[in-house]
Design a protein around this motif. Structure first.
Motif, PDB file in Angstrom:
ATOM      1  N   PRO A 105       0.807  -1.213   0.000  1.00  0.00           N
ATOM      2  CA  PRO A 105       0.000   0.000   0.000  1.00  0.00           C
ATOM      3  C   PRO A 105       0.842   1.266   0.000  1.00  0.00           C
ATOM      4  CG  PRO A 105      -0.854  -1.585   1.565  1.00  0.00           C
ATOM      5  CD  PRO A 105       0.479  -2.083   1.134  1.00  0.00           C
ATOM      6  N   ALA A 106       2.001   1.263   0.694  1.00  0.00           N
ATOM      7  CA  ALA A 106       2.832   2.447   0.759  1.00  0.00           C
ATOM      8  C   ALA A 106       3.343   2.834  -0.619  1.00  0.00           C
ATOM      9  CB  ALA A 106       4.012   2.200   1.704  1.00  0.00           C
ATOM     10  N   VAL A 107       3.711   1.822  -1.435  1.00  0.00           N
ATOM     11  CA  VAL A 107       4.178   2.104  -2.790  1.00  0.00           C
ATOM     12  C   VAL A 107       3.061   2.709  -3.623  1.00  0.00           C
ATOM     13  CG1 VAL A 107       5.102   1.067  -4.884  1.00  0.00           C
ATOM     14  CG2 VAL A 107       5.922   0.297  -2.653  1.00  0.00           C
ATOM     15  N   CYS A 108       1.839   2.165  -3.469  1.00  0.00           N
ATOM     16  CA  CYS A 108       0.722   2.643  -4.277  1.00  0.00           C
ATOM     17  C   CYS A 108       0.365   4.095  -3.965  1.00  0.00           C
ATOM     18  CB  CYS A 108      -0.501   1.760  -4.046  1.00  0.00           C
ATOM     19  SG  CYS A 108      -0.365   0.168  -4.866  1.00  0.00           S
ATOM     20  N   ARG A 109       0.634   4.538  -2.746  1.00  0.00           N
ATOM     21  CA  ARG A 109       0.249   5.894  -2.362  1.00  0.00           C
ATOM     22  C   ARG A 109       1.180   6.957  -2.938  1.00  0.00           C
ATOM     23  NH1 ARG A 109      -0.883   3.418   2.744  1.00  0.00           N
ATOM     24  NH2 ARG A 109       1.151   4.072   3.532  1.00  0.00           N
ATOM     25  N   LEU A 110       2.351   6.510  -3.461  1.00  0.00           N
ATOM     26  CA  LEU A 110       3.261   7.478  -4.042  1.00  0.00           C
ATOM     27  C   LEU A 110       2.666   8.006  -5.341  1.00  0.00           C
ATOM     28  CD1 LEU A 110       6.682   5.704  -3.425  1.00  0.00           C
ATOM     29  CD2 LEU A 110       5.724   7.653  -2.184  1.00  0.00           C
ATOM     30  N   GLN A 111       2.439   9.308  -5.395  1.00  0.00           N
ATOM     31  CA  GLN A 111       1.752   9.909  -6.535  1.00  0.00           C
ATOM     32  C   GLN A 111       2.543   9.701  -7.818  1.00  0.00           C
ATOM     33  OE1 GLN A 111       0.987  14.043  -5.981  1.00  0.00           O
ATOM     34  NE2 GLN A 111      -0.255  14.255  -7.837  1.00  0.00           N
ATOM     35  N   GLY A 112       1.876   9.253  -8.837  1.00  0.00           N
ATOM     36  CA  GLY A 112       2.473   9.103 -10.148  1.00  0.00           C
ATOM     37  C   GLY A 112       3.050   7.726 -10.433  1.00  0.00           C
ATOM     38  N   GLY A 135       2.193  -7.196  -7.241  1.00  0.00           N
ATOM     39  CA  GLY A 135       1.125  -6.836  -6.318  1.00  0.00           C
ATOM     40  C   GLY A 135       1.085  -5.375  -5.947  1.00  0.00           C
ATOM     41  N   THR A 136       1.919  -4.541  -6.584  1.00  0.00           N
ATOM     42  CA  THR A 136       1.994  -3.134  -6.197  1.00  0.00           C
ATOM     43  C   THR A 136       0.676  -2.405  -6.450  1.00  0.00           C
ATOM     44  OG1 THR A 136       4.382  -3.036  -6.551  1.00  0.00           O
ATOM     45  CG2 THR A 136       3.178  -0.958  -6.664  1.00  0.00           C
TER      46      THR A 136
END
Length: 405
Positions: free
Chosen positions: A17-24, A51-52
């Motif tokens: 989830p942390a990776v997905c929240r990075l904008q762009g 799974g990102t």
């Protein structure tokens, strides 16, 4: 291809989830994402990438060469007798079968806890026949089943063409292609019961309603490998055959001379493994020395440039490493450049029941690799086991190349 989330990792999911929240990051072009995929250095990295988020999973799904991971990364070791607790995983499959959560080890990342789920009836009611393309092949009576090692998804072929068979014995089993392939076949060598002289090689084209049968009389097929576009079968007397599926199921013996001009195999239970562009046969002999390795493994390559074909000794595997399980029906694998994941080459990883594996050096490196703290009572001869033994496997997601999905 199955959802990568079905392959459970204790440490991969919290970071996703942390990776997905990075904008762009989710909007990166597919070409750029796919240029990263060949650089992934372990199964955990592959799992985390796929799974990102949705766009990264799509880039992985459409990547045309996922099967290259089957030579660049070591296979995963499934230990079906080691149960592990997993609160977030379902206790039953989608079709209602109870699942056993088993330990999985990744040589490239031993610090990560991996798990898989296998239907419980695979252990209680069915016999192991083999594994292939990330699938377990099992059977009982006239029934056969193909089970995805990591998702528990099942494929049920028609009943086997044996009459009055309540105790079918399986000597080998393999798929000729991934399940999603339009021309995949399931091949099984079986007998109505253990000890029977009536052995048959059975062929089920996936999606059809019947098996083809080739009677083998007093012989049987112990292993089938795909090598340079053809299927090579090894029988009980360790003779080689080419196997054809069309226009009908058939075997054609390959005239072969063993090393030192012997006309019969000098080993008790050798096995085939494709290693790059060569076909190897490997087995061991007991060392008579008191110090060093108690067994020596040797490999021979098949030279088909002559008639008859000749087995030629391989002094060293160079930049390769081999993987094998203790059950005869468990397939062998090879992997290139083990230094990528911190291991040495010219070795063999032999999976065991009590310990995960024993590391053997091949040829002259046997003594240098052998660990003197290994259990001296370990048996080195492969066998046919009633209970499912630890086995090496690549997940079926590695075989779902874009042109075969």
């Amino acid at each position: 291809m199955q959802s990568p989330s079905k392959i459970s990792s204790a440490s991969a999911s919290p970071t996703t989830p942390a990776v997905c929240r990075l904008q762009g990051w989710a909007d990166l072009p597919e070409g750029l994402l796919q240029s990263i995929i060949p650089l992934l250095g372990s199964f955990l990295e592959v799992l985390a990438f796929a799974g990102t988020c949705r766009s990264w999973r799509s880039a992985f799904s459409s990547y045309p060469s996922k099967s290259t991971f089957c030579t660049l990364l070591p296979p995963l070791l499934v230990r079906p007798h080691i149960r592990v607790h997993a609160r977030r995983l379902p206790s039953r499959s989608d079709d209602g079968h109870k699942l056993r959560t088993c330990q999985v080890l990744d040589l490239a990342n031993l610090g990560t806890a991996l798990r898989c789920q296998i239907p419980e009836d695979t252990f209680e009611m069915l016999r192991f026949a083999g594994s292939s393309y990330g699938q377990l092949i099992c059977g009982g009576g006239r029934n056969c089943v193909v089970v995805d090692v990591f998702t528990g998804a099942r494929v049920l072929p028609p009943q086997l063409p044996f009459r009055f068979s309540g105790d079918t014995y399986f000597y080998s089993g393999m798929l000729t292609a991934p399940l999603a392939s339009h021309d995949a076949h399931l091949l099984v060598c079986a007998a109505p019961k253990q000890g029977s002289t009536q052995h048959s090689l059975l062929d089920w084209p996936l999606g059809s309603d019947s098996w083809s049968e080739l009677r083998l009389n007093d012989s049987r097929i112990e292993q089938i490998v795909e090598f340079k576009g053809q299927f090579i079968a090894l029988d009980y007397e360790y003779r080689l055959h080419t196997l054809s599926l069309a226009p009908q199921l058939g075997l054609q013996e390959i005239s072969t001379v063993w090393w030192d001009d012997m006309d019969a195999c000098p080993y008790l239970r050798p096995w085939l493994v494709v290693c790059g562009d060569i076909l190897l046969i490997v087995d061991h002999y007991i060392s008579l020395l008191f110090d060093g390795a108690p067994v020596n493994y040797e490999a021979y390559r098949l030279d088909m440039s002559t008639v008859p074909a000749v087995w030629v000794k391989v002094e060293k595997l160079e930049n390769y490493v081999l993987f094998i399980g203790s059950d005869v029906r468990s397939p062998a694998f090879s992997c290139i450049s083990p230094g990528r994941w911190g291991r040495r080459n010219n070795c063999l990883y032999y999976a065991y029941y009590d310990v995960p594996w024993i590391l053997h050096g091949l040829g002259d490196e046997a003594d240098a690799v052998w660990d003197p703290d290994n259990d001296p009572d370990i048996e080195f001869k492969r066998n046919w086991y009633t209970q499912l033994q630890p086995f090496w496997v690549y997940p079926s997601m590695f075989y779902a190349d874009a042109d075969g999905e």
